[in-house]
Enzyme design. Structure first.
Site, PDB file in Angstrom:
ATOM      1  N   TYR A  80      32.558  86.345  48.238  1.00 43.11           N
ATOM      2  CA  TYR A  80      33.329  87.409  48.912  1.00 43.11           C
ATOM      3  C   TYR A  80      34.549  86.807  49.614  1.00 43.11           C
ATOM      4  O   TYR A  80      35.672  87.316  49.478  1.00 43.11           O
ATOM      5  CB  TYR A  80      32.416  88.119  49.914  1.00 43.11           C
TER       6      TYR A  80
ATOM      7  N   SER B  27      40.229  89.924  54.690  1.00 44.06           N
ATOM      8  CA  SER B  27      39.173  89.629  55.665  1.00 44.06           C
ATOM      9  C   SER B  27      39.456  88.281  56.323  1.00 44.06           C
ATOM     10  O   SER B  27      40.025  87.382  55.690  1.00 44.06           O
ATOM     11  CB  SER B  27      37.823  89.546  54.960  1.00 44.06           C
TER      12      SER B  27
HETATM   13  P1  NAP Z   1      32.059 100.162  54.073  1.00 44.98           P
HETATM   14  O1  NAP Z   1      31.814 100.739  55.430  1.00 44.98           O
HETATM   15  O2  NAP Z   1      30.934  99.519  53.357  1.00 44.98           O
HETATM   16  O3  NAP Z   1      32.674 101.340  53.165  1.00 44.98           O
HETATM   17  C1  NAP Z   1      32.849 101.131  51.817  1.00 44.98           C
HETATM   18  C2  NAP Z   1      33.755 102.222  51.262  1.00 44.98           C
HETATM   19  O4  NAP Z   1      34.205 101.820  49.957  1.00 44.98           O
HETATM   20  C3  NAP Z   1      33.020 103.542  51.074  1.00 44.98           C
HETATM   21  O5  NAP Z   1      33.954 104.570  51.310  1.00 44.98           O
HETATM   22  C4  NAP Z   1      32.608 103.493  49.591  1.00 44.98           C
HETATM   23  O6  NAP Z   1      32.449 104.771  48.993  1.00 44.98           O
HETATM   24  C5  NAP Z   1      33.840 102.817  49.008  1.00 44.98           C
HETATM   25  N1  NAP Z   1      33.639 102.166  47.704  1.00 44.98           N
HETATM   26  C6  NAP Z   1      32.829 101.106  47.415  1.00 44.98           C
HETATM   27  N2  NAP Z   1      32.973 100.763  46.108  1.00 44.98           N
HETATM   28  C7  NAP Z   1      33.881 101.629  45.586  1.00 44.98           C
HETATM   29  C8  NAP Z   1      34.440 101.796  44.292  1.00 44.98           C
HETATM   30  N3  NAP Z   1      34.096 100.988  43.274  1.00 44.98           N
HETATM   31  N4  NAP Z   1      35.329 102.787  44.088  1.00 44.98           N
HETATM   32  C9  NAP Z   1      35.703 103.613  45.115  1.00 44.98           C
HETATM   33  N5  NAP Z   1      35.214 103.496  46.365  1.00 44.98           N
HETATM   34  C10 NAP Z   1      34.307 102.510  46.596  1.00 44.98           C
HETATM   35  O7  NAP Z   1      33.240  99.098  54.096  1.00 44.98           O
HETATM   36  P2  NAP Z   1      34.134  98.547  55.332  1.00 44.98           P
HETATM   37  O8  NAP Z   1      33.307  97.612  56.129  1.00 44.98           O
HETATM   38  O9  NAP Z   1      34.844  99.660  55.996  1.00 44.98           O
HETATM   39  O10 NAP Z   1      35.173  97.640  54.522  1.00 44.98           O
HETATM   40  C11 NAP Z   1      36.468  98.085  54.168  1.00 44.98           C
HETATM   41  C12 NAP Z   1      37.301  96.874  53.826  1.00 44.98           C
HETATM   42  O11 NAP Z   1      37.369  96.025  54.981  1.00 44.98           O
HETATM   43  C13 NAP Z   1      36.717  96.003  52.703  1.00 44.98           C
HETATM   44  O12 NAP Z   1      37.747  95.499  51.900  1.00 44.98           O
HETATM   45  C14 NAP Z   1      36.045  94.878  53.449  1.00 44.98           C
HETATM   46  O13 NAP Z   1      35.941  93.719  52.670  1.00 44.98           O
HETATM   47  C15 NAP Z   1      37.005  94.713  54.610  1.00 44.98           C
HETATM   48  N6  NAP Z   1      36.436  94.020  55.758  1.00 44.98           N
HETATM   49  C16 NAP Z   1      35.417  94.573  56.480  1.00 44.98           C
HETATM   50  C17 NAP Z   1      34.905  93.879  57.564  1.00 44.98           C
HETATM   51  C18 NAP Z   1      33.783  94.413  58.412  1.00 44.98           C
HETATM   52  O14 NAP Z   1      33.301  93.673  59.285  1.00 44.98           O
HETATM   53  N7  NAP Z   1      33.356  95.658  58.218  1.00 44.98           N
HETATM   54  C19 NAP Z   1      35.424  92.616  57.893  1.00 44.98           C
HETATM   55  C20 NAP Z   1      36.455  92.097  57.141  1.00 44.98           C
HETATM   56  C21 NAP Z   1      36.956  92.812  56.074  1.00 44.98           C
HETATM   57  P3  NAP Z   1      31.007 105.558  49.056  1.00 44.98           P
HETATM   58  O15 NAP Z   1      30.877 106.049  50.474  1.00 44.98           O
HETATM   59  O16 NAP Z   1      31.160 106.677  48.078  1.00 44.98           O
HETATM   60  O17 NAP Z   1      29.959 104.571  48.714  1.00 44.98           O
END
Ligand code: NAP
Length: 248
Positions: free
Chosen positions: A157, A143
């Site tokens: 985080y 991130s």
């Molecule tokens: P998200 O929309 O909240 O999706 C989370 C995903 O992770 C879902 O598929 C969830 O499954 C799964 N998950 C959570 N805990 C889990 C576990 N213990 N075992 C297996 N699966 C698990 O997340 P996102 O925003 O796409 O983030 C993805 C990555 O990008 C993360 O590493 C995050 O830190 C990084 N990131 C995101 C942003 C942003 O602005 N969105 C910015 C910087 C970095 P379920 O659907 O079954 O709950």
């Protein structure tokens, strides 16, 4: 043997977009998720509608034993994993460091850091046993918070993502001689459900105008960078970071 990619947390957000993108690039896609079977099924349906190949794998990646089983199940169903996207990352309600409990901090580290190591460990075993390692690769999803610090929101985080940056550098150096490439993407403000988990569903909208590019990013924009880093077009790229943060 064909390309088989495991994407952790691929039922929603960046992981889901990456699954759809990589299926369109010819990978067999292992869609890992924790609870949301409906969302995971809709990703698989989309992949199949587009003529792609994949399967669903429910597993909590913070459970070491479940991760080992996950890799075996993927091998059984799709073939041995040749590419890994370490994508799961969670955050908790926004607060300052002075309010944080050890329980909260440890929970973040156990979800965001240890599983990246364990999934990589298992992937490397499968790469070495079943594949030409010079065709294998890992992408870690970190991130922009690792550079910016997450002040007043979630420094825990941000620090967990700092650990992923170091992990990427160290692992890429350990594996460079075998040809296995390890790279990292660092998204900024991307439209996904994660912000609601932090207690502010409209966070991207609030911050968008403050970003140099004056907008949030899409999951597909992140997925495109992940796909390139995994691909043979990035064959001389390892230990590298792509920032997808609208200029911040
Ligand atoms: P998200 O929309 O909240 O999706 C989370 C995903 O992770 C879902 O598929 C969830 O499954 C799964 N998950 C959570 N805990 C889990 C576990 N213990 N075992 C297996 N699966 C698990 O997340 P996102 O925003 O796409 O983030 C993805 C990555 O990008 C993360 O590493 C995050 O830190 C990084 N990131 C995101 C942003 C942003 O602005 N969105 C910015 C910087 C970095 P379920 O659907 O079954 O709950």
């Amino acid at each position: 043997m064909g390309k088989v990619v495991l994407i952790t947390g691929a039922s929603r957000g960046i992981g889901a977009a990456t699954a759809i993108k990589l299926a369109s690039c010819g990978y067999k896609v292992a869609i890992n998720f924790k609870n949301n079977t409906e969302a995971a099924s809709s990703v698989l349906e989309k992949i199949r509608r587009n003529g792609g190949n994949g399967a669903l794998f429910q597993a909590d990646i913070s459970d070491e034993k479940a991760v080992v089983e996950l890799f075996s199940m993927v091998e059984e169903k799709l073939g041995a994993v040749s590419h890994l996207v370490n994508n799961v990352g969670v955050l908790q309600t926004q607060m300052r460091v002075e309010q944080m409990s050890a329980e909260r901090i440890n929970a973040i580290l156990m979800q965001n850091v240890t599983p990246y190591f364990i999934c990589a460990r298992e992937a490397i075993k499968h790469f070495r046993t079943h594949h030409d390692t010079t065709r294998c690769a890992i992408v870690n999803v970190s991130s922009a918070a690792s550079r910016l610090g997450g002040a007043n929101e979630y420094v825990d985080y941000a620090a967990s993502k700092g650990a992923i940056d170091s992990f990427t550098t160290g692992l890429s150096l350990e594996l460079a001689g075998s040809g296995i490439r390890v790279n990292c993407v660092r998204p900024g403000c991307i439209y996904t459900d994660i912000h609601a988990d932090g207690g502010e569903p409209q966070r991207v909208e609030r911050l968008a105008s403050l970003l140099p590019m004056k907008r949030g990013g899409t999951c597909e924009e992140v997925a495109n960078a992940i796909a390139w880093l995994l691909s043979n077009e990035a064959s001389y790229v390892t230990g590298s970071f792509i920032d997808l943060a609208g200029g911040k």
